[in-house]
Design an enzyme around this catalytic site. Structure first.
Site, PDB file in Angstrom:
ATOM      1  N   HIS A  34      41.584  30.223 -10.090  1.00  0.00           N
ATOM      2  CA  HIS A  34      42.150  31.577  -9.961  1.00  0.00           C
ATOM      3  C   HIS A  34      41.524  32.512 -10.987  1.00  0.00           C
ATOM      4  O   HIS A  34      42.144  33.462 -11.449  1.00  0.00           O
ATOM      5  CB  HIS A  34      43.672  31.564 -10.121  1.00  0.00           C
ATOM      6  CG  HIS A  34      44.337  30.561  -9.235  1.00  0.00           C
ATOM      7  ND1 HIS A  34      44.830  30.867  -7.999  1.00  0.00           N
ATOM      8  CD2 HIS A  34      44.535  29.223  -9.405  1.00  0.00           C
ATOM      9  CE1 HIS A  34      45.327  29.770  -7.443  1.00  0.00           C
ATOM     10  NE2 HIS A  34      45.145  28.759  -8.273  1.00  0.00           N
ATOM     11  N   SER A  36      19.914  51.071 -18.116  1.00  0.00           N
ATOM     12  CA  SER A  36      20.513  52.224 -17.428  1.00  0.00           C
ATOM     13  C   SER A  36      19.707  53.467 -17.773  1.00  0.00           C
ATOM     14  O   SER A  36      19.185  53.586 -18.874  1.00  0.00           O
ATOM     15  CB  SER A  36      21.958  52.389 -17.895  1.00  0.00           C
ATOM     16  OG  SER A  36      22.376  53.721 -17.740  1.00  0.00           O
ATOM     17  N   LYS A  94      23.266  49.579 -21.997  1.00  0.00           N
ATOM     18  CA  LYS A  94      23.451  48.728 -20.826  1.00  0.00           C
ATOM     19  C   LYS A  94      22.324  47.715 -20.631  1.00  0.00           C
ATOM     20  O   LYS A  94      21.161  47.998 -20.833  1.00  0.00           O
ATOM     21  CB  LYS A  94      23.540  49.589 -19.546  1.00  0.00           C
ATOM     22  CG  LYS A  94      24.794  50.391 -19.409  1.00  0.00           C
ATOM     23  CD  LYS A  94      26.070  49.570 -19.374  1.00  0.00           C
ATOM     24  CE  LYS A  94      26.258  48.798 -18.087  1.00  0.00           C
ATOM     25  NZ  LYS A  94      26.547  49.679 -16.945  1.00  0.00           N
ATOM     26  N   GLU A 151      22.842  40.910  -8.722  1.00  0.00           N
ATOM     27  CA  GLU A 151      23.653  41.744  -7.831  1.00  0.00           C
ATOM     28  C   GLU A 151      22.980  41.882  -6.460  1.00  0.00           C
ATOM     29  O   GLU A 151      23.643  41.886  -5.425  1.00  0.00           O
ATOM     30  CB  GLU A 151      23.854  43.129  -8.447  1.00  0.00           C
ATOM     31  CG  GLU A 151      24.692  43.102  -9.716  1.00  0.00           C
ATOM     32  CD  GLU A 151      24.587  44.414 -10.470  1.00  0.00           C
ATOM     33  OE1 GLU A 151      25.126  45.422  -9.989  1.00  0.00           O
ATOM     34  OE2 GLU A 151      23.946  44.444 -11.535  1.00  0.00           O
TER      35      GLU A 151
END
Ligand code: ARG
Length: 462
Positions: A156, A277, A283, A290
């Site tokens: 979970h 970024s 970043k 992704e």
């Protein structure tokens, strides 16, 4: 451009409709397979008496030369032809005249396209399998270098129990090995010779299909000519294997996106495989992961697209089936790219042992505390209650098991003895596991050794 069927019609094809129906831009990838199939067909119809020995020899030579040209220069495989089959035949007729015009005797493009796709998958699937094995190898290398490092495993997405980091890496190798086996099955399904089916009813020439199968390396012949003309199950099976592999890569990508993120920092992504970024200087983004996660949707789409295409088809060949190749090639390309990038990302991961060990400690040892009580004769349900109450207290006080005095342990249950302190550690927790699939260090070592043997055996086969 005259079509393969111009004799039947008064008018030339409508240019737009012809373009709409043309598939050469896509199926040019089957050039090699189409030529290989045509060479075998030449021999088969020569044996059946359709071609003289001299014609057969000239056709074979011309096809061999065409194959060599196409291999040397992929741009050669292009033109205004409807599809790759028409292209090969046009070149042959241009070169040989009537001998070339005899090649298509007793054969249909319906079986030819099935043959080509089967041959294509047979030669391409092993390349995808090798790329899957390379990801497994990268995961095994990470498992080996992690040694006895500990981390939490999640259920979970809450910390559940301590495991070896190696166990985590091998947990992603296991599904990929199933994928590898699934591709063996997909390849076996494609391994049936459709030639001899004709357009739908079989062929009236004395084609020795067993010889053809041997010649083209097929282990069997399709069962039924009607079925063969529209059977794309083998393509759907291939797409299912691709889709499920992408699902596995996507889940691995998702784990790494999270576990490399600032909240966990269990692993560090290599700079070379991260992106920055344009605006936020701090970043470090996991774009390749992704994208793998994102592209899994596309491959699942290819599977669903083909199933939807074939589900309502009337019996026999229908042009709808031409859609199969974009799905197969698209899935193949997306998967090959994803496998390569995932392999590099896994190769480039750096483990932060301190952070993973710290995260493997604390209240996620509760099951081990309960197991300790079970060892002292307390029924498990009762032990669960006792430890649950202890956890509730510790959570309220923002403490964990390590800070409990013996008196506090005893308060919870008089079955606790001083040895509980050594028994309730992440290391002891993993060492206490007994089953071969568990995170017990010896079990993980054995699984890793087995993965390595599997990789070694594949190396010998390649
Ligand atoms: N380009 C076609 C396909 O991919 C080849 C078979 C054409 N057969 C036909 N009867 N038009 O399916």
């Amino acid at each position: 451009m005259s079509s393969l069927w111009s004799g039947r019609f008064d008018a030339a094809p409508d240019a737009q409709a012809f373009q709409f129906g043309a598939s050469f831009r896509i199926d040019r990838r089957l050039f090699e397979d189409d030529v290989a199939g045509s060479i075998a067909w030449t021999r088969a119809i020569a044996k059946a008496g359709v071609l003289s020995a001299d014609e057969a020899r000239r056709i074979e030579q011309a096809l061999d030369a065409m194959l060599a040209r196409g291999r040397a220069n992929p741009d050669f495989v292009s033109g205004d032809d409807e599809d790759v089959h028409s292209f090969v035949e046009r070149l042959l007729v241009d070169e040989l005249g009537d001998a070339g015009r005899r090649l298509h005797t007793g054969r249909s493009r319906n079986e030819q396209v099935s043959l080509d796709l089967r041959l294509y998958l047979r030669r391409r699937i092993p390349l995808l399998q090798r790329a899957i094995a390379a990801v497994v190898e990268a995961l095994a290398a990470q498992a080996a270098s992690a040694g006895r490092a500990l981390m939490p495993a999640f259920t979970h997405f809450r910390p559940a129990q301590p495991v070896l980091v190696a166990h985590f890496f091998l947990s992603h190798a296991a599904p990929l090995r199933r994928d590898f086996a699934r591709f063996d099955a997909a390849r076996a399904e494609a391994d049936a010779l459709p030639l001899g089916s004709g357009a739908i009813a079989g062929t009236a020439y004395a084609i020795d299909v067993d010889m053809l199968a041997r010649d083209l390396g097929f282990s069997r012949i399709v069962d039924n000519s009607i079925d063969a003309s529209s059977d794309r199950d083998f393509a759907a099976t291939f797409l299912y294997a691709c889709a499920l592999t992408m699902v596995h890569l996507s889940r691995l990508a998702e784990d790494l996106v999270i576990l490399c993120g600032d909240e966990h920092r269990f692993f560090e992504l290599s700079d070379a495989l991260s992106t920055g970024s344009s605006m936020m200087p701090q970043k470090k983004n996991p774009d390749p992961l992704e994208l793998v996660r994102g592209k899994s949707g596309r491959v699942i789409g290819h599977l669903l697209g083909l199933l939807t295409t074939i589900k309502g088809l009337p019996t026999g060949y229908n042009k709808d089936l031409q859609e199969d190749k974009e799905a197969v090639f698209g899935a193949e390309d997306t998967m090959a790219g994803s496998l390569a990038v995932v392999r590099s990302v896994v190769d480039g991961l750096t483990l932060d042992r301190e952070r993973t060990a710290a995260a493997a400690s604390g209240l996620l040892l509760a099951t081990d505390v309960a197991d300790y009580l079970v060892g002292r004769g307390v029924p498990f349900r009762r032990a669960h209650e006792i430890v649950g109450a202890l956890v509730r207290k510790l959570v309220a006080d923002r403490r964990d098991f390590g800070s409990l005095s013996l008196a506090e342990w005893r308060d919870a249950s008089d079955r606790f003895d001083p040895d509980v302190v050594d028994r309730v550690t992440p290391g002891a927790s993993v060492a206490a596991k007994r089953t071969p699939q568990s995170t017990a260090p010896a079990a993980v070592d054995a699984r890793l050794a087995e993965v390595r043997r599997w990789l070694d055996d594949l190396g010998k086969l390649c």
